[in-house]
Design an enzyme around this catalytic site. Structure first.
Site: not given
Length: 258
Positions: A55, A168
């Site tokens: 990603h 994250h």
């Protein structure tokens, strides 16, 4: 002596930096600028880069780092096409960096070829990308629920003192979901208080530990009666079974809409 720190990037990403005071290992550099700034501030040489999956918010800085003069290895998953890798690795392979042995684990689910890295220092360090989050797990963009549950079970089998380095800062929102699943879990209440205090002063909630995740992360607690009961109530008909994959699937579908 190794030092570990999360370098904020984008709105809620972390680029992980592991260093010995001279040389550094970076994990998932989605942006080049924050990493460069951290390296310069600490006076570190970037020795190697590890990548967990393809990603853009994990690999977007690779080209700029290379263009800026980085000549070291960029190591990532054999099962994904990522421009800029110099070496691909898969389950069972081992690396050496900063004098440390690093084990590679295949953890598909979030993406088909996602990998994780375990640094065999004490306590161990797990760079898990978007597979495992603080009190949560990644969405299933390419893999199946069975793959993700098996990947999480693999991570859960690591030593409980393992430091969990997710990519994250999702912990507070994940904890709110976790409390919806297990409202009477005292470990959750304590973690939410501690992590809210950290965020109130702009401190990261990570790394956590596998012991803390095992006590508070519903996506690792498929064998807990309360989690099973909550999953059963939220699952579409017919009612979910108590099989770990079924419980995980119901929880992931619930979280997608939470």
């Amino acid at each position: 002596m190794l030092s570990l720190l999360p370098v904020p990037a984008f709105a809620d990403n972390y680029i992980w930096l592991l260093h010995d005071g001279r040389d550094a290992l970076a994990v998932d550099p989605g942006e080049a600028a924050p990493l460069r700034q951290a390296l310069q501030a600490l006076g570190l040489n970037l020795a190697a880069i590890l990548v967990t999956h393809h990603h853009g918010d994990h690999v977007g800085g690779l080209a700029a780092l290379r263009a800026g003069g980085f000549e070291g290895p960029v190591i990532g998953p054999a099962g994904e096409a990522i421009e800029g890798l110099t070496q691909t690795v898969a389950e069972g392979e081992r690396l050496q960096c900063l004098g440390q042995d690093i084990q590679v684990l295949d953890v598909p689910g979030h993406t088909a070829g996602h990998i994780a890295f375990v640094v065999a220092c004490e306590p161990p360090i797990l760079f898990c990308g978007d597979t495992l989050f603080g009190a949560g797990c990644g969405r299933l963009f390419e893999g199946t629920p069975a793959q993700m549950q098996a990947s999480l079970a693999k991570l859960l089998a690591l030593p409980p003192q393992t430091r969990v380095c997710c990519a994250h800062e999702y912990t507070l929102s994940n904890l709110r979901f976790a409390q919806a699943v297990e409202p009477d879990n005292p470990a959750l209440a304590a973690r939410l208080q501690a992590d809210q205090a950290a965020r109130n002063t702009n401190r990261p909630t990570l790394p956590s530990t596998l012991a803390l995740e095992a006590a508070t992360n519903p996506f690792l607690r498929w064998n807990e009666p309360g989690v099973r009961a909550a999953a059963r109530q939220r699952a579409p008909q017919p009612a979910v079974s108590d099989a770990p994959v079924a419980v995980f699937t119901a929880l992931r579908q619930w979280k997608n809409q939470f």
